[in-house]
Scaffold this motif. Structure first.
Motif, PDB file in Angstrom:
ATOM      1  N   GLY A   1       0.697  -1.416   0.026  1.00 61.48           N
ATOM      2  CA  GLY A   1       0.015  -0.019  -0.038  1.00 61.48           C
ATOM      3  C   GLY A   1       0.641   1.289  -0.038  1.00 61.48           C
ATOM      4  N   ALA A   2       2.217   1.132   0.246  1.00 62.58           N
ATOM      5  CA  ALA A   2       2.894   2.387   0.255  1.00 62.58           C
ATOM      6  C   ALA A   2       2.951   3.251  -1.065  1.00 62.58           C
ATOM      7  N   GLU A   3       3.255   2.596  -2.008  1.00 57.66           N
ATOM      8  CA  GLU A   3       3.464   3.396  -3.361  1.00 57.66           C
ATOM      9  C   GLU A   3       2.204   4.075  -3.770  1.00 57.66           C
ATOM     10  N   PRO A   4       1.013   3.194  -3.703  1.00 63.96           N
ATOM     11  CA  PRO A   4      -0.136   3.914  -4.191  1.00 63.96           C
ATOM     12  C   PRO A   4      -0.750   5.188  -3.338  1.00 63.96           C
ATOM     13  N   PHE A   5      -0.395   4.877  -2.060  1.00 66.47           N
ATOM     14  CA  PHE A   5      -0.625   5.820  -1.059  1.00 66.47           C
ATOM     15  C   PHE A   5       0.223   7.222  -1.460  1.00 66.47           C
ATOM     16  N   TRP A   6       1.447   7.013  -1.363  1.00 69.99           N
ATOM     17  CA  TRP A   6       2.159   8.165  -1.713  1.00 69.99           C
ATOM     18  C   TRP A   6       2.057   8.885  -3.118  1.00 69.99           C
ATOM     19  N   ARG A   7       1.946   8.141  -4.101  1.00 69.22           N
ATOM     20  CA  ARG A   7       1.277   8.532  -5.545  1.00 69.22           C
ATOM     21  C   ARG A   7       0.072   9.419  -5.384  1.00 69.22           C
ATOM     22  N   SER A   8      -0.767   9.183  -4.434  1.00 71.24           N
ATOM     23  CA  SER A   8      -2.208   9.877  -4.338  1.00 71.24           C
ATOM     24  C   SER A   8      -2.148  11.290  -3.734  1.00 71.24           C
ATOM     25  N   VAL A   9      -0.865  11.501  -2.879  1.00 75.03           N
ATOM     26  CA  VAL A   9      -0.457  12.776  -2.241  1.00 75.03           C
ATOM     27  C   VAL A   9       0.624  13.420  -2.541  1.00 75.03           C
ATOM     28  N   ALA A  10       1.602  13.005  -3.392  1.00 75.23           N
ATOM     29  CA  ALA A  10       2.764  13.225  -3.765  1.00 75.23           C
ATOM     30  C   ALA A  10       2.842  13.271  -5.313  1.00 75.23           C
ATOM     31  N   VAL A  11       4.355  13.815  -5.542  1.00 70.48           N
ATOM     32  CA  VAL A  11       4.873  13.725  -7.087  1.00 70.48           C
ATOM     33  C   VAL A  11       6.326  12.954  -6.895  1.00 70.48           C
ATOM     34  N   GLU A  12       6.290  11.965  -7.801  1.00 67.41           N
ATOM     35  CA  GLU A  12       7.720  11.191  -7.960  1.00 67.41           C
ATOM     36  C   GLU A  12       8.648  12.023  -8.444  1.00 67.41           C
ATOM     37  N   VAL A  13       9.909  11.995  -7.687  1.00 68.80           N
ATOM     38  CA  VAL A  13      11.065  12.988  -8.197  1.00 68.80           C
ATOM     39  C   VAL A  13      11.853  11.774  -8.721  1.00 68.80           C
ATOM     40  N   HIS A  14      12.120  10.608  -8.097  1.00 66.00           N
ATOM     41  CA  HIS A  14      13.103   9.704  -8.699  1.00 66.00           C
ATOM     42  C   HIS A  14      12.761   8.050  -8.385  1.00 66.00           C
ATOM     43  N   ASP A  15      12.890   7.314  -9.150  1.00 62.23           N
ATOM     44  CA  ASP A  15      12.285   6.087  -8.921  1.00 62.23           C
ATOM     45  C   ASP A  15      13.648   5.159  -9.111  1.00 62.23           C
ATOM     46  N   ALA A  16      14.011   4.664  -7.698  1.00 65.47           N
ATOM     47  CA  ALA A  16      15.637   4.114  -7.579  1.00 65.47           C
ATOM     48  C   ALA A  16      15.236   2.573  -7.334  1.00 65.47           C
ATOM     49  N   ARG A  17      14.264   2.061  -7.865  1.00 64.26           N
ATOM     50  CA  ARG A  17      14.290   0.632  -7.762  1.00 64.26           C
ATOM     51  C   ARG A  17      15.115   0.114  -8.820  1.00 64.26           C
ATOM     52  N   ASP A  18      15.748  -1.149  -8.247  1.00 63.60           N
ATOM     53  CA  ASP A  18      16.670  -1.989  -9.115  1.00 63.60           C
ATOM     54  C   ASP A  18      16.179  -3.244  -9.395  1.00 63.60           C
ATOM     55  N   GLY A  19      14.833  -3.610  -9.123  1.00 57.94           N
ATOM     56  CA  GLY A  19      14.251  -4.889  -9.374  1.00 57.94           C
ATOM     57  C   GLY A  19      14.675  -6.095  -8.448  1.00 57.94           C
ATOM     58  N   ASP A  20      15.617  -5.798  -7.534  1.00 57.56           N
ATOM     59  CA  ASP A  20      15.880  -6.770  -6.671  1.00 57.56           C
ATOM     60  C   ASP A  20      14.996  -6.636  -5.211  1.00 57.56           C
ATOM     61  N   GLY A  21      14.093  -7.823  -5.148  1.00 59.90           N
ATOM     62  CA  GLY A  21      13.170  -7.652  -4.076  1.00 59.90           C
ATOM     63  C   GLY A  21      13.656  -7.947  -2.584  1.00 59.90           C
ATOM     64  N   ARG A  22      14.960  -8.170  -2.655  1.00 63.53           N
ATOM     65  CA  ARG A  22      15.636  -8.469  -1.434  1.00 63.53           C
ATOM     66  C   ARG A  22      16.229  -7.137  -0.943  1.00 63.53           C
ATOM     67  N   THR A  23      16.409  -6.250  -1.769  1.00 67.83           N
ATOM     68  CA  THR A  23      16.973  -4.843  -1.212  1.00 67.83           C
ATOM     69  C   THR A  23      15.802  -3.754  -1.127  1.00 67.83           C
ATOM     70  N   HIS A  24      15.856  -2.768  -0.486  1.00 72.33           N
ATOM     71  CA  HIS A  24      14.949  -1.612  -0.636  1.00 72.33           C
ATOM     72  C   HIS A  24      14.560  -1.236  -2.040  1.00 72.33           C
ATOM     73  N   GLU A  25      13.435  -1.148  -2.335  1.00 70.40           N
ATOM     74  CA  GLU A  25      13.123  -0.683  -3.551  1.00 70.40           C
ATOM     75  C   GLU A  25      12.161   0.686  -3.279  1.00 70.40           C
ATOM     76  N   THR A  26      13.278   1.795  -3.601  1.00 72.58           N
ATOM     77  CA  THR A  26      12.735   2.976  -2.896  1.00 72.58           C
ATOM     78  C   THR A  26      12.405   3.937  -4.172  1.00 72.58           C
ATOM     79  N   VAL A  27      11.294   4.534  -4.020  1.00 73.23           N
ATOM     80  CA  VAL A  27      10.885   5.582  -4.657  1.00 73.23           C
ATOM     81  C   VAL A  27      10.915   6.998  -3.984  1.00 73.23           C
ATOM     82  N   HIS A  28      11.522   8.052  -4.492  1.00 73.72           N
ATOM     83  CA  HIS A  28      11.610   9.375  -3.830  1.00 73.72           C
ATOM     84  C   HIS A  28      10.378  10.374  -4.306  1.00 73.72           C
ATOM     85  N   PHE A  29       9.783  11.111  -3.465  1.00 74.60           N
ATOM     86  CA  PHE A  29       8.450  11.999  -3.636  1.00 74.60           C
ATOM     87  C   PHE A  29       8.725  13.524  -3.051  1.00 74.60           C
ATOM     88  N   GLU A  30       8.031  14.275  -3.610  1.00 72.25           N
ATOM     89  CA  GLU A  30       7.768  15.568  -3.292  1.00 72.25           C
ATOM     90  C   GLU A  30       6.514  15.821  -3.113  1.00 72.25           C
TER      91      GLU A  30
END
Length: 193
Positions: free
Chosen positions: A145-174
């Motif tokens: 639920g994290a990504e859809p929630f943040w997309r509903s209130v914020a604007v993406e600045v950078h998607d840093a996901r690398d596709g490795d589900g074992r590591t943080h799949e981080t998206v940055h927002f403003e």
């Protein structure tokens, strides 16, 4: 102070800190699966010093009766590099960036609008605090639920996901700063759009 049915969303008091710390630590262990990490979570040890006693910082809580069931925090800092890209740290450097931290709601209290109410309270705080020009946050998209929630209130600045589900799949927002309007006679608008 905002009330949602049986919940109250408000600035934290010293009495709320043990409950807030419990929500945060439970999230680290149960949701994130990595537990407390001093390099990432030092603020949780000193919530009072970090959020209640530091100017321009704040902690908000959602409470059900006497139980803290959700948190959101604001600190005057941008992302660190590493682990985040240097260009991102430079973009949000200095004391003009408010970063949202610890936006957590206990699982059994989700789906009641508490995260949105907590973020709204934090956003209003930032807009009403002199010196802030932007609100930044990042999220691990592996949290349900994290990504859809943040997309509903914020604007993406950078998607840093690398596709490795074992590591943080981080998206940055403003989050755009709202304009606060002073309703007193003869008063103008405060904040930035």
């Amino acid at each position: 102070m905002t009330e949602h049915h049986r919940y109250e969303v408000r600035p934290a008091t010293h009495a709320d800190l043990p409950g807030a710390r419990s929500v945060m630590l439970d999230t680290f262990y149960r949701e994130f699966g990595h537990g407390y990490r001093p390099q990432w979570h030092a603020d949780v040890v000193d919530l009072a010093g970090t959020y209640l006693e530091t100017p321009r910082h704040a902690l908000f809580v959602a409470v059900a009766g006497d139980e803290v069931v959700g948190t959101t925090a604001v600190r005057a800092q941008g992302p660190a590099s590493p682990p985040h890209p240097a260009w991102l740290a430079e973009r949000y450097a200095g004391g003009t960036t408010a970063q949202l931290f610890r936006v957590y709601v206990r699982a059994e209290h989700r789906r009641h609008g508490l995260a949105r109410a907590l973020v709204d309270a934090a956003t209003r705080f930032v807009a009403g605090t002199p010196g802030y020009e932007r609100i930044y946050l990042h999220t691990d998209t592996r949290v349900p639920g994290a990504e859809p929630f943040w997309r509903s209130v914020a604007v993406e600045v950078h998607d840093a996901r690398d596709g490795d589900g074992r590591t943080h799949e981080t998206v940055h927002f403003e989050i755009p700063l709202p304009v606060l309007v002073d309703t007193r006679v003869g008063a103008g608008a405060r904040g930035t759009a």
